[in-house]
Design a protein around this motif. Structure first.
Motif, PDB file in Angstrom:
ATOM      1  N   GLY A  61       0.847  -1.193   0.000  1.00 14.23           N
ATOM      2  CA  GLY A  61       0.000   0.000   0.000  1.00 14.23           C
ATOM      3  C   GLY A  61       0.875   1.233   0.000  1.00 14.23           C
ATOM      4  O   GLY A  61       1.636   1.484  -0.931  1.00 14.23           O
ATOM      5  N   MET A  62       0.815   2.012   1.070  1.00 13.75           N
ATOM      6  CA  MET A  62       1.644   3.208   1.212  1.00 13.75           C
ATOM      7  C   MET A  62       2.663   3.051   2.332  1.00 13.75           C
ATOM      8  O   MET A  62       3.373   4.009   2.672  1.00 13.75           O
ATOM      9  N   GLN A  63       2.736   1.852   2.936  1.00 14.46           N
ATOM     10  CA  GLN A  63       3.580   1.667   4.104  1.00 14.46           C
ATOM     11  C   GLN A  63       4.701   0.667   3.847  1.00 14.46           C
ATOM     12  O   GLN A  63       4.632  -0.148   2.921  1.00 14.46           O
ATOM     13  N   ALA A  64       5.725   0.793   4.710  1.00 15.23           N
ATOM     14  CA  ALA A  64       6.811  -0.182   4.705  1.00 15.23           C
ATOM     15  C   ALA A  64       6.441  -1.332   5.642  1.00 15.23           C
ATOM     16  O   ALA A  64       5.993  -1.100   6.764  1.00 15.23           O
ATOM     17  N   GLU A  65       6.598  -2.561   5.153  1.00 10.98           N
ATOM     18  CA  GLU A  65       6.246  -3.720   5.960  1.00 10.98           C
ATOM     19  C   GLU A  65       7.442  -4.656   6.065  1.00 10.98           C
ATOM     20  O   GLU A  65       8.060  -5.010   5.060  1.00 10.98           O
ATOM     21  N   TRP A  66       7.774  -5.050   7.303  1.00 16.49           N
ATOM     22  CA  TRP A  66       8.910  -5.930   7.557  1.00 16.49           C
ATOM     23  C   TRP A  66       8.574  -7.361   7.165  1.00 16.49           C
ATOM     24  O   TRP A  66       7.552  -7.912   7.542  1.00 16.49           O
ATOM     25  N   LYS A  67       9.479  -7.966   6.368  1.00 18.13           N
ATOM     26  CA  LYS A  67       9.292  -9.348   5.923  1.00 18.13           C
ATOM     27  C   LYS A  67      10.574 -10.124   6.230  1.00 18.13           C
ATOM     28  O   LYS A  67      11.603  -9.914   5.576  1.00 18.13           O
ATOM     29  N   PRO A  68      10.535 -11.017   7.217  1.00 22.81           N
ATOM     30  CA  PRO A  68      11.728 -11.800   7.578  1.00 22.81           C
ATOM     31  C   PRO A  68      12.109 -12.776   6.464  1.00 22.81           C
ATOM     32  O   PRO A  68      11.244 -13.309   5.770  1.00 22.81           O
ATOM     33  N   VAL A  69      13.410 -13.023   6.354  1.00 21.62           N
ATOM     34  CA  VAL A  69      13.904 -13.958   5.341  1.00 21.62           C
ATOM     35  C   VAL A  69      15.039 -14.791   5.923  1.00 21.62           C
ATOM     36  O   VAL A  69      15.665 -14.408   6.920  1.00 21.62           O
ATOM     37  N   SER A  70      15.302 -15.928   5.277  1.00 18.40           N
ATOM     38  CA  SER A  70      16.470 -16.750   5.572  1.00 18.40           C
ATOM     39  C   SER A  70      17.390 -16.716   4.358  1.00 18.40           C
ATOM     40  O   SER A  70      16.921 -16.847   3.213  1.00 18.40           O
ATOM     41  N   ILE A  71      18.673 -16.558   4.593  1.00 17.87           N
ATOM     42  CA  ILE A  71      19.635 -16.448   3.490  1.00 17.87           C
ATOM     43  C   ILE A  71      20.014 -17.853   3.006  1.00 17.87           C
ATOM     44  O   ILE A  71      20.460 -18.699   3.787  1.00 17.87           O
ATOM     45  N   LEU A  72      19.813 -18.081   1.715  1.00 14.88           N
ATOM     46  CA  LEU A  72      20.158 -19.367   1.106  1.00 14.88           C
ATOM     47  C   LEU A  72      21.549 -19.344   0.487  1.00 14.88           C
ATOM     48  O   LEU A  72      22.287 -20.323   0.560  1.00 14.88           O
ATOM     49  N   ALA A  73      21.879 -18.233  -0.186  1.00 11.08           N
ATOM     50  CA  ALA A  73      23.177 -18.125  -0.862  1.00 11.08           C
ATOM     51  C   ALA A  73      23.542 -16.657  -0.994  1.00 11.08           C
ATOM     52  O   ALA A  73      22.666 -15.782  -1.014  1.00 11.08           O
ATOM     53  N   GLU A  74      24.828 -16.412  -1.095  1.00 15.77           N
ATOM     54  CA  GLU A  74      25.341 -15.043  -1.262  1.00 15.77           C
ATOM     55  C   GLU A  74      26.183 -14.981  -2.521  1.00 15.77           C
ATOM     56  O   GLU A  74      27.097 -15.775  -2.728  1.00 15.77           O
ATOM     57  N   GLU A  75      25.855 -14.016  -3.383  1.00 16.71           N
ATOM     58  CA  GLU A  75      26.634 -13.764  -4.586  1.00 16.71           C
ATOM     59  C   GLU A  75      27.275 -12.377  -4.476  1.00 16.71           C
ATOM     60  O   GLU A  75      27.198 -11.729  -3.439  1.00 16.71           O
ATOM     61  N   GLU A  76      27.882 -11.934  -5.566  1.00 14.28           N
ATOM     62  CA  GLU A  76      28.653 -10.690  -5.506  1.00 14.28           C
ATOM     63  C   GLU A  76      27.805  -9.482  -5.126  1.00 14.28           C
ATOM     64  O   GLU A  76      28.216  -8.658  -4.314  1.00 14.28           O
ATOM     65  N   ASP A  77      26.616  -9.352  -5.703  1.00 10.54           N
ATOM     66  CA  ASP A  77      25.816  -8.153  -5.453  1.00 10.54           C
ATOM     67  C   ASP A  77      24.378  -8.452  -5.015  1.00 10.54           C
ATOM     68  O   ASP A  77      23.532  -7.572  -5.002  1.00 10.54           O
ATOM     69  N   PHE A  78      24.088  -9.701  -4.652  1.00  6.91           N
ATOM     70  CA  PHE A  78      22.728 -10.019  -4.196  1.00  6.91           C
ATOM     71  C   PHE A  78      22.749 -11.216  -3.265  1.00  6.91           C
ATOM     72  O   PHE A  78      23.714 -11.983  -3.205  1.00  6.91           O
ATOM     73  N   PHE A  79      21.645 -11.350  -2.524  1.00  7.26           N
ATOM     74  CA  PHE A  79      21.408 -12.529  -1.694  1.00  7.26           C
ATOM     75  C   PHE A  79      20.266 -13.327  -2.302  1.00  7.26           C
ATOM     76  O   PHE A  79      19.324 -12.757  -2.862  1.00  7.26           O
ATOM     77  N   LEU A  80      20.357 -14.639  -2.179  1.00  6.21           N
ATOM     78  CA  LEU A  80      19.232 -15.510  -2.514  1.00  6.21           C
ATOM     79  C   LEU A  80      18.585 -15.899  -1.189  1.00  6.21           C
ATOM     80  O   LEU A  80      19.238 -16.483  -0.319  1.00  6.21           O
ATOM     81  N   VAL A  81      17.306 -15.556  -1.031  1.00  6.28           N
ATOM     82  CA  VAL A  81      16.651 -15.742   0.265  1.00  6.28           C
ATOM     83  C   VAL A  81      15.358 -16.529   0.091  1.00  6.28           C
ATOM     84  O   VAL A  81      14.836 -16.684  -1.017  1.00  6.28           O
ATOM     85  N   SER A  82      14.857 -17.022   1.232  1.00  3.95           N
ATOM     86  CA  SER A  82      13.538 -17.651   1.277  1.00  3.95           C
ATOM     87  C   SER A  82      12.750 -16.993   2.405  1.00  3.95           C
ATOM     88  O   SER A  82      13.344 -16.492   3.375  1.00  3.95           O
TER      89      SER A  82
END
Length: 430
Positions: A372-393
């Motif tokens: 909507g118009m708000q920021a909402e916190w969404k927890p994630v688990s990190i699956l893999a780390e690359e040079e400029d991004f994370f792969l999360v679930s």
């Protein structure tokens, strides 16, 4: 100066100042408000290694022929034992005679059809529709420059037109004329086929297999038996035998359904493989595709290198032209949601321990998404780390009533906040 001209100048000046003020405010807000968002999306990260090697098959080179060779099967086509793979013509005259025989056979078929047909309106209507369809296919082939079936399509159209011309002929003279023409055509065909027997020959194979028109000189150098015994240095130094030049090359027959890929790998990568296990091999050059292959053999180390052989019985017809290839060996794959590194945040959260019911503070990874118009916190688990991004679930989110909210799960296509100031759950950002 007239009053109207002065008024116009004043209005233009005011308009210019208003536009400059608007652009200035917009630029100031853009520089002072670092809010940047992007869309997250599903992504797969492979744990892979590159390998360079050779595709090997059990191959039998067909003997070259003198004369004009007409190859019958397509590349990768299966042929049966005793089936003809080529027709050899002694000279141009023999080749021209083949075209004449084919033309007369079509004409004979057309005439015999006209004698057998039931002369009714439904037959005529069906022929009209077939002629229209054939014309469309012929035009499509010409317009797209697809000439592979042009001769066949043209002959089919002539066949239909010939049949159509006799559909409306329903008198004895027409029938008698066709019978006479059939007799004459059979006589000409017999004479041409008798002459063709003197200067035209068929080449047949003695065993079943898959046909390939490419002979590259590796057929006798790289065989499944030699590949399974090669050391890394032997595999790296393998060279093709010279292929004799000249007309009449027939190609080769692949006589077994199992094919192989042999490559050299560093010891550390070879140690991750197990003989008898399957591994996904990705081809991406001359053939694009992934093949699950069996690890046939892992050789002894030699100067830090190991010769490894893989095999498969699938997709043989698609890889008949492959020889030296660069592939990816896929040890493992993970699929998740790709988020920029700058979008991932680690924050302290208060949750209730399910066993003790006591409130505890934990460090939780997550992202802020725009809902909507708000920021909402969404927890994630990190699956893999690359040079400029994370792969999360997505990770579970526990609300104030100690209930996990599934709607808080991060999903493919969510708009996530990359940069912003003073972010918190529920903050109005738009």
């Amino acid at each position: 100066m007239k009053q109207g001209a002065i008024l116009n100048r004043i209005l233009m000046t005011l308009l210019f100042l208003a536009l400059a003020l608007y652009l200035g405010v917009y630029a100031y807000r853009s520089l002072t408000n670092p809010f940047v968002s992007t869309l997250c999306y599903s992504h797969t990260v492979d744990d892979s290694a590159e390998a360079i090697g050779y595709v090997v098959r059990r191959e039998k080179v067909l003997p070259p022929q003198s004369g004009i060779v007409d190859i019958l099967p397509d590349e990768g086509e299966k042929v049966a034992a005793g089936e003809a793979v080529a027709v050899v013509y002694r000279d141009e005259a023999a080749l021209e005679r083949k075209s004449q025989i084919r033309q007369l056979e079509l004409e004979l078929e057309q005439m015999e059809y006209s004698l057998r047909r039931d002369n009714d309106s439904s037959d005529a209507a069906q022929l009209d529709q077939s002629i229209f369809t054939s014309l469309v296919e012929l035009r499509a082939g010409v317009s797209t420059e697809n000439y592979s079936k042009l001769e066949e399509d043209a002959m089919e159209l002539k066949n239909l037109v010939f049949r159509r011309s006799y559909t409306y002929s329903n008198n004895a003279e027409s029938v008698e004329g066709i019978n006479a023409l059939v007799k004459e055509t059979k006589t000409r065909l017999s004479a041409l086929k008798s002459a063709a027997g003197q200067d035209t020959a068929q080449v047949r194979v003695s065993e079943p297999g898959v046909y390939s028109g490419q002979v590259d000189g590796f057929e006798t150098v790289l065989t499944p038996e030699t590949l399974l015994e090669m050391t890394p240095s032997q595999l790296l130094g393998v060279k093709a035998q010279p292929v004799p030049e000249g007309a009449g090359q027939l190609g080769k027959l692949i006589t077994h359904s199992r094919w192989y890929f042999g490559a050299t790998l560093p010891e550390a990568q070879a140690a991750r493989l197990t003989e008898g296990r399957q591994i996904l091999v990705r081809f991406s050059r001359d053939y694009t595709g992934e093949v699950s292959m069996l690890v046939e053999r892992i050789g002894a180390p030699e100067n830090g290198k190991v010769a490894v052989v893989f095999s498969s019985t699938r997709f043989l017809s698609e890889v008949t032209l492959l020889r030296k290839q660069t592939v990816e060996l896929i040890f493992d794959s993970q699929t998740g949601i790709r988020v920029p590194k700058t979008a991932l945040r680690v924050e302290e959260r208060t949750v209730t321990d399910p066993k003790t019911k006591a409130e505890v503070k934990i460090q939780q990874s997550g992202v802020y998404a725009v809902v909507g118009m708000q920021a909402e916190w969404k927890p994630v688990s990190i699956l893999a780390e690359e040079e400029d991004f994370f792969l999360v679930s997505p990770a579970p989110f526990q609300n104030d009533q100690n209930v996990n909210e599934t709607k808080r799960a991060l999903r493919d296509g969510d708009e996530i906040i990359v940069t912003a100031e003073n972010l918190y759950d529920g903050k109005v950002v738009k």
